[in-house]
Motif scaffolding. Structure first.
Motif, mmCIF file in Angstrom:
data_model
loop_
_atom_site.group_PDB
_atom_site.id
_atom_site.type_symbol
_atom_site.label_atom_id
_atom_site.label_comp_id
_atom_site.label_asym_id
_atom_site.label_seq_id
_atom_site.Cartn_x
_atom_site.Cartn_y
_atom_site.Cartn_z
ATOM 1 N N MET A 1 0.857 -1.189 0.000
ATOM 2 C CA MET A 1 0.000 0.000 0.000
ATOM 3 C C MET A 1 0.891 1.236 0.000
ATOM 4 O O MET A 1 1.279 1.758 1.049
ATOM 5 N N THR A 2 1.269 1.688 -1.186
ATOM 6 C CA THR A 2 2.260 2.760 -1.300
ATOM 7 C C THR A 2 1.677 4.141 -1.052
ATOM 8 O O THR A 2 2.410 5.073 -0.737
ATOM 9 N N LEU A 3 0.363 4.293 -1.174
ATOM 10 C CA LEU A 3 -0.250 5.612 -1.009
ATOM 11 C C LEU A 3 -1.121 5.673 0.241
ATOM 12 O O LEU A 3 -2.150 6.346 0.261
ATOM 13 N N ALA A 4 -0.724 4.946 1.277
ATOM 14 C CA ALA A 4 -1.534 4.884 2.491
ATOM 15 C C ALA A 4 -1.707 6.262 3.123
ATOM 16 O O ALA A 4 -0.748 7.019 3.274
ATOM 17 N N ARG A 5 -2.938 6.574 3.464
ATOM 18 C CA ARG A 5 -3.260 7.872 4.073
ATOM 19 C C ARG A 5 -3.653 7.745 5.537
ATOM 20 O O ARG A 5 -3.476 8.674 6.316
ATOM 21 N N ALA A 6 -4.220 6.599 5.906
ATOM 22 C CA ALA A 6 -4.717 6.420 7.263
ATOM 23 C C ALA A 6 -4.913 4.936 7.540
ATOM 24 O O ALA A 6 -4.888 4.102 6.626
ATOM 25 N N ILE A 7 -5.112 4.632 8.810
ATOM 26 C CA ILE A 7 -5.442 3.277 9.251
ATOM 27 C C ILE A 7 -6.829 3.320 9.877
ATOM 28 O O ILE A 7 -7.096 4.136 10.760
ATOM 29 N N ALA A 8 -7.719 2.460 9.412
ATOM 30 C CA ALA A 8 -9.067 2.368 9.956
ATOM 31 C C ALA A 8 -9.244 1.000 10.611
ATOM 32 O O ALA A 8 -8.980 -0.029 9.986
ATOM 33 N N ILE A 9 -9.667 1.006 11.857
ATOM 34 C CA ILE A 9 -9.867 -0.233 12.610
ATOM 35 C C ILE A 9 -11.314 -0.277 13.074
ATOM 36 O O ILE A 9 -11.885 0.733 13.493
ATOM 37 N N PHE A 10 -11.897 -1.469 13.012
ATOM 38 C CA PHE A 10 -13.317 -1.599 13.288
ATOM 39 C C PHE A 10 -13.602 -2.606 14.391
ATOM 40 O O PHE A 10 -13.013 -3.691 14.435
ATOM 41 N N ASP A 11 -14.510 -2.226 15.285
ATOM 42 C CA ASP A 11 -15.147 -3.193 16.156
ATOM 43 C C ASP A 11 -16.031 -4.068 15.260
ATOM 44 O O ASP A 11 -16.300 -3.718 14.102
ATOM 45 N N ILE A 12 -16.509 -5.180 15.777
ATOM 46 C CA ILE A 12 -17.312 -6.084 14.953
ATOM 47 C C ILE A 12 -18.786 -6.072 15.341
ATOM 48 O O ILE A 12 -19.660 -5.822 14.515
ATOM 49 N N ASP A 13 -19.066 -6.280 16.620
ATOM 50 C CA ASP A 13 -20.457 -6.381 17.058
ATOM 51 C C ASP A 13 -21.134 -5.011 17.027
ATOM 52 O O ASP A 13 -20.661 -4.053 17.632
ATOM 53 N N GLY A 14 -22.256 -4.940 16.312
ATOM 54 C CA GLY A 14 -22.975 -3.684 16.170
ATOM 55 C C GLY A 14 -22.411 -2.780 15.100
ATOM 56 O O GLY A 14 -23.000 -1.735 14.801
ATOM 57 N N VAL A 15 -21.282 -3.179 14.499
ATOM 58 C CA VAL A 15 -20.623 -2.380 13.466
ATOM 59 C C VAL A 15 -20.535 -3.173 12.162
ATOM 60 O O VAL A 15 -20.901 -2.682 11.096
ATOM 61 N N ILE A 16 -20.037 -4.389 12.258
ATOM 62 C CA ILE A 16 -19.931 -5.280 11.100
ATOM 63 C C ILE A 16 -21.134 -6.209 11.012
ATOM 64 O O ILE A 16 -21.582 -6.577 9.938
ATOM 65 N N ARG A 17 -21.666 -6.598 12.170
ATOM 66 C CA ARG A 17 -22.834 -7.481 12.202
ATOM 67 C C ARG A 17 -23.833 -6.979 13.242
ATOM 68 O O ARG A 17 -23.459 -6.360 14.239
ATOM 69 N N ASP A 18 -25.088 -7.268 13.010
ATOM 70 C CA ASP A 18 -26.157 -6.904 13.923
ATOM 71 C C ASP A 18 -26.282 -8.004 14.981
ATOM 72 O O ASP A 18 -26.631 -9.139 14.665
ATOM 73 N N VAL A 19 -26.007 -7.660 16.230
ATOM 74 C CA VAL A 19 -26.046 -8.661 17.301
ATOM 75 C C VAL A 19 -27.259 -8.477 18.223
ATOM 76 O O VAL A 19 -27.331 -9.104 19.275
ATOM 77 N N SER A 20 -28.216 -7.642 17.800
ATOM 78 C CA SER A 20 -29.382 -7.401 18.659
ATOM 79 C C SER A 20 -30.195 -8.667 18.877
ATOM 80 O O SER A 20 -30.818 -8.846 19.932
ATOM 81 N N GLY A 21 -30.214 -9.558 17.877
ATOM 82 C CA GLY A 21 -30.956 -10.804 18.014
ATOM 83 C C GLY A 21 -30.064 -11.996 18.289
ATOM 84 O O GLY A 21 -30.532 -13.140 18.213
ATOM 85 N N SER A 22 -28.800 -11.752 18.631
ATOM 86 C CA SER A 22 -27.881 -12.865 18.889
ATOM 87 C C SER A 22 -27.178 -12.694 20.231
ATOM 88 O O SER A 22 -27.606 -13.255 21.240
ATOM 89 N N TYR A 23 -26.119 -11.899 20.288
ATOM 90 C CA TYR A 23 -25.432 -11.691 21.565
ATOM 91 C C TYR A 23 -26.388 -11.120 22.606
ATOM 92 O O TYR A 23 -26.449 -11.599 23.744
ATOM 93 N N ARG A 24 -27.108 -10.090 22.237
ATOM 94 C CA ARG A 24 -27.984 -9.439 23.208
ATOM 95 C C ARG A 24 -29.152 -10.351 23.600
ATOM 96 O O ARG A 24 -29.592 -10.334 24.754
ATOM 97 N N ARG A 25 -29.623 -11.127 22.681
ATOM 98 C CA ARG A 25 -30.670 -12.095 23.005
ATOM 99 C C ARG A 25 -30.125 -13.170 23.940
ATOM 100 O O ARG A 25 -30.815 -13.603 24.872
ATOM 101 N N ALA A 26 -28.882 -13.579 23.710
ATOM 102 C CA ALA A 26 -28.249 -14.579 24.580
ATOM 103 C C ALA A 26 -28.040 -14.021 25.984
ATOM 104 O O ALA A 26 -28.164 -14.754 26.978
ATOM 105 N N ILE A 27 -27.706 -12.736 26.083
ATOM 106 C CA ILE A 27 -27.588 -12.101 27.401
ATOM 107 C C ILE A 27 -28.916 -12.207 28.142
ATOM 108 O O ILE A 27 -28.974 -12.637 29.301
ATOM 109 N N ALA A 28 -29.993 -11.786 27.472
ATOM 110 C CA ALA A 28 -31.320 -11.805 28.105
ATOM 111 C C ALA A 28 -31.733 -13.223 28.486
ATOM 112 O O ALA A 28 -32.266 -13.455 29.586
#
Length: 262
Positions: A1-28
């Motif tokens: 990546m010779t023209l890199a301008r920045a680094i972007a890092i992402f959380d996964i839950d709630g950002v990459i995937r919807d966990v309202s019916g999975s992780y949060r349902r499992a919590i409940a």
């Protein structure tokens, strides 16, 4: 990546995937089970706990919600014989499912919130990217590899670093991305997450390495978007935590938007 301008890092839950019916349902489900059906936390209950900024681990959050229920009933947590491993096992039986080799639980129902094409657009515009998540590695890779089709995603997961808001995992992700792409060590870093703990993580990174640009992007998780009043409250909490920008979906963080932020 010779023209890199920045680094972007992402959380996964709630950002990459919807966990309202999975992780949060499992919590409940798990809290309901360990309170003998007397209490099932609402989405608002879970959000309120998460807004404290220290409950990034969903197993620990589940345990805490269970403790707090019993405390409202006059039972001290010191007098409870709550088996943490049994709690984790029950949680996983709901989230992963009953088949350990071929998962059939709530994780299979998660909706993706981005496409692989979005990540390609970042690469094409000089933005190196990776993932820092509090999820177990195999669960994070389930969405990154199996669902998104990424071959070898740069990932720091639960097993690799202390939980957020400790910034160690964020630093590790940055370093791994720099090494992978042979990048200079002074590029701006953007971290996008959906919780107060994610925003606090960036704040701690800023305090430890102020010579570098750190930007925190708050992403409103899908379950928040259904009610305008809830959106306002959630947005205020992310803002108070120090978010530099708040968006409804990660894909609106376009290369142009990133360049504008910088």
């Amino acid at each position: 990546m010779t023209l890199a301008r920045a680094i972007a890092i992402f959380d996964i839950d709630g950002v990459i995937r919807d966990v309202s019916g999975s992780y949060r349902r499992a919590i409940a489900d798990t809290v309901a089970y360990f309170t003998q059906g007397k209490h099932r936390p609402s989405p608002a209950d879970i959000d309120n706990l998460k807004s404290e900024g220290i409950w990034n681990n969903d197993w620990e959050a589940t345990q805490e919600l269970t403790y707090r229920y019993f405390e409202t009933q006059g039972v001290s947590r010191d007098n409870l014989k709550l088996d943490y491993q049994a709690l984790v096992d029950f949680f996983q039986s709901r989230y992963r499912g009953s088949n350990l080799d071929d998962w059939n639980g709530y994780i299979c129902q998660e909706k993706l919130l981005i496409s692989a094409e979005y990540l390609d657009s970042l690469t094409q515009n000089g933005i190196a990217w990776g993932f820092f998540s509090g999820a177990p590695r195999d669960e994070a890779n389930y969405v990154l590899k199996k669902r998104l089709g990424l071959e070898n995603p740069m990932l720091i997961a639960m097993e690799d670093a202390p939980g957020k808001p400790d910034p160690t995992g964020l630093f590790m992700t940055v370093e791994n991305i720099e090494n992978k792409h042979n990048l200079p060590q002074d590029l701006p870093v953007i971290y996008a997450g959906d919780t107060v703990a994610d925003i606090y993580t960036v704040g701690k990174a800023k305090s430890l390495f102020p010579q570098r640009i750190w930007l925190s992007i708050g992403i409103l998780p899908p379950h928040i978007l259904a009610e305008s009043e809830t959106q306002v409250v959630y947005t205020e909490k992310l803002t108070e935590a120090g978010a530099d920008l708040i968006l409804r979906n990660l894909e609106t963080l376009t290369p142009w938007q990133i360049q504008r932020l910088l």
